[in-house]
Design a protein around this motif. Structure first.
Motif, PDB file in Angstrom:
ATOM      1  N   VAL A  24       0.827  -1.203   0.000  1.00  0.00           N
ATOM      2  CA  VAL A  24       0.000   0.000   0.000  1.00  0.00           C
ATOM      3  C   VAL A  24       0.864   1.257   0.000  1.00  0.00           C
ATOM      4  O   VAL A  24       0.697   2.135  -0.842  1.00  0.00           O
ATOM      5  N   ALA A  25       1.809   1.341   0.932  1.00  0.00           N
ATOM      6  CA  ALA A  25       2.611   2.559   1.060  1.00  0.00           C
ATOM      7  C   ALA A  25       3.631   2.694  -0.057  1.00  0.00           C
ATOM      8  O   ALA A  25       3.924   3.802  -0.495  1.00  0.00           O
ATOM      9  N   GLY A  26       4.164   1.586  -0.539  1.00  0.00           N
ATOM     10  CA  GLY A  26       5.232   1.665  -1.520  1.00  0.00           C
ATOM     11  C   GLY A  26       4.780   1.558  -2.961  1.00  0.00           C
ATOM     12  O   GLY A  26       5.530   1.885  -3.864  1.00  0.00           O
ATOM     13  N   THR A  29       0.429   4.281  -3.356  1.00  0.00           N
ATOM     14  CA  THR A  29       0.550   5.735  -3.290  1.00  0.00           C
ATOM     15  C   THR A  29       1.245   6.282  -4.535  1.00  0.00           C
ATOM     16  O   THR A  29       0.770   7.226  -5.159  1.00  0.00           O
ATOM     17  N   THR A  30       2.369   5.682  -4.904  1.00  0.00           N
ATOM     18  CA  THR A  30       3.128   6.188  -6.055  1.00  0.00           C
ATOM     19  C   THR A  30       2.373   5.961  -7.354  1.00  0.00           C
ATOM     20  O   THR A  30       2.327   6.849  -8.206  1.00  0.00           O
ATOM     21  N   SER A  31       1.770   4.788  -7.529  1.00  0.00           N
ATOM     22  CA  SER A  31       1.044   4.543  -8.778  1.00  0.00           C
ATOM     23  C   SER A  31      -0.148   5.492  -8.912  1.00  0.00           C
ATOM     24  O   SER A  31      -0.422   5.991 -10.009  1.00  0.00           O
ATOM     25  N   ASN A  32      -0.821   5.786  -7.814  1.00  0.00           N
ATOM     26  CA  ASN A  32      -1.929   6.739  -7.881  1.00  0.00           C
ATOM     27  C   ASN A  32      -1.429   8.163  -8.075  1.00  0.00           C
ATOM     28  O   ASN A  32      -2.054   8.953  -8.774  1.00  0.00           O
ATOM     29  N   VAL A  72      -2.656  10.728   0.127  1.00  0.00           N
ATOM     30  CA  VAL A  72      -3.113  10.268   1.446  1.00  0.00           C
ATOM     31  C   VAL A  72      -3.689  11.492   2.149  1.00  0.00           C
ATOM     32  O   VAL A  72      -2.962  12.409   2.507  1.00  0.00           O
ATOM     33  N   HIS A  73      -5.002  11.492   2.314  1.00  0.00           N
ATOM     34  CA  HIS A  73      -5.667  12.695   2.820  1.00  0.00           C
ATOM     35  C   HIS A  73      -5.634  12.839   4.329  1.00  0.00           C
ATOM     36  O   HIS A  73      -5.566  13.942   4.836  1.00  0.00           O
ATOM     37  N   GLY A  74      -5.709  11.734   5.060  1.00  0.00           N
ATOM     38  CA  GLY A  74      -5.805  11.832   6.511  1.00  0.00           C
ATOM     39  C   GLY A  74      -4.511  11.485   7.206  1.00  0.00           C
ATOM     40  O   GLY A  74      -3.829  10.525   6.824  1.00  0.00           O
ATOM     41  N   HIS A 171     -14.077   6.628  -1.359  1.00  0.00           N
ATOM     42  CA  HIS A 171     -14.151   5.914  -0.082  1.00  0.00           C
ATOM     43  C   HIS A 171     -12.969   4.973   0.123  1.00  0.00           C
ATOM     44  O   HIS A 171     -13.123   3.836   0.536  1.00  0.00           O
ATOM     45  N   THR A 172     -11.783   5.453  -0.202  1.00  0.00           N
ATOM     46  CA  THR A 172     -10.574   4.674   0.020  1.00  0.00           C
ATOM     47  C   THR A 172      -9.579   5.514   0.808  1.00  0.00           C
ATOM     48  O   THR A 172      -9.669   6.739   0.828  1.00  0.00           O
ATOM     49  N   LEU A 173      -8.660   4.844   1.423  1.00  0.00           N
ATOM     50  CA  LEU A 173      -7.628   5.543   2.198  1.00  0.00           C
ATOM     51  C   LEU A 173      -6.738   6.382   1.290  1.00  0.00           C
ATOM     52  O   LEU A 173      -6.301   7.461   1.656  1.00  0.00           O
ATOM     53  N   ILE A 174      -6.485   5.870   0.082  1.00  0.00           N
ATOM     54  CA  ILE A 174      -5.577   6.541  -0.848  1.00  0.00           C
ATOM     55  C   ILE A 174      -6.377   7.093  -2.019  1.00  0.00           C
ATOM     56  O   ILE A 174      -7.071   6.359  -2.714  1.00  0.00           O
ATOM     57  N   TYR A 175      -6.282   8.408  -2.218  1.00  0.00           N
ATOM     58  CA  TYR A 175      -6.950   9.090  -3.315  1.00  0.00           C
ATOM     59  C   TYR A 175      -6.303   8.660  -4.618  1.00  0.00           C
ATOM     60  O   TYR A 175      -5.079   8.579  -4.721  1.00  0.00           O
ATOM     61  N   GLY A 176      -7.126   8.359  -5.606  1.00  0.00           N
ATOM     62  CA  GLY A 176      -6.547   7.953  -6.877  1.00  0.00           C
ATOM     63  C   GLY A 176      -7.590   7.668  -7.929  1.00  0.00           C
ATOM     64  O   GLY A 176      -8.734   8.127  -7.837  1.00  0.00           O
ATOM     65  N   LEU A 177      -7.181   6.906  -8.901  1.00  0.00           N
ATOM     66  CA  LEU A 177      -8.021   6.583 -10.051  1.00  0.00           C
ATOM     67  C   LEU A 177      -8.144   5.075 -10.199  1.00  0.00           C
ATOM     68  O   LEU A 177      -7.172   4.345  -9.994  1.00  0.00           O
TER      69      LEU A 177
END
Length: 184
Positions: A24-26, A29-32, A72-74, A171-177
């Motif tokens: 998730v973190a590695g 985030t980067t792909s999104n 990551v918004h929060g 509705h996900t922890l990581i904003y993306g597409l």
């Protein structure tokens, strides 16, 4: 290496948690960030051209895209140590508070015209990677990946354009597409 050197100290559940965190973190985030950044640049053709054509512009572009998009918004929840007021709202000692990293990165006190994407803006101390003890360990790698990927993508596909409506994740922890239809 973790399993080889510490297998007697780490449970299967802990290994699964570490693997999930790395994914998730590695990766997420980067792909999104790459897909959202590509969309943002396509929507701002003048800035896209600078990233594509000027090797010096990419560093500032990456920092501005990180600030402007903040995948990551929060932040991490914190407990108020004493009764206080935040933004005109009372917060009692013990109440949990979560900072919006995206809102902090768009705060007019941080930068003028904060809702405008401007890759020529001098870099600011954004919170896209968190802060302090919760600063992202992979931030340097993510920056390098973006500094390489954006110019490479735009130079390889100079006619890159949207080929439909992007589908955003909700509705996900990581904003993306979920989807970014492109043509070239």
């Amino acid at each position: 290496m973790l399993i080889r050197e510490h297998s007697d100290e780490v449970t299967d559940d802990e290994l699964i948690g570490i693997g999930n965190l790395l994914l998730v973190a590695g990766h997420e985030t980067t792909s999104n960030m790459l897909s959202l950044g590509t969309l943002a640049l396509l929507e701002h053709p003048d800035q896209l051209a600078r990233v594509r054509d000027d090797p010096v512009a990419v560093d500032g572009a990456v920092e501005e895209l990180l600030r402007w998009l903040t995948v990551v918004h929060g932040g991490f929840p914190r407990a108020a140590m004493q009764d206080t007021t935040l933004g005109g709202h009372p917060v009692a000692a013990g109440d949990l508070v979560i900072a919006s990293l995206a809102a902090a990165n768009r705060d007019p006190a941080l930068v003028d015209d904060a809702d405008t994407l401007d890759i020529t803006r001098p870099p600011v101390a954004h919170l896209a990677f968190g802060h302090g003890i919760h600063h992202c360990l992979g931030a340097p790698l993510a920056r390098i990946e973006m500094r390489v990927a954006f110019p490479a993508l735009l130079q390889r596909f100079p006619g890159l354009r949207l080929a439909g409506e992007p589908e955003f994740r909700h509705h996900t922890l990581i904003y993306g597409l979920h989807r970014l239809p492109l043509a070239w």
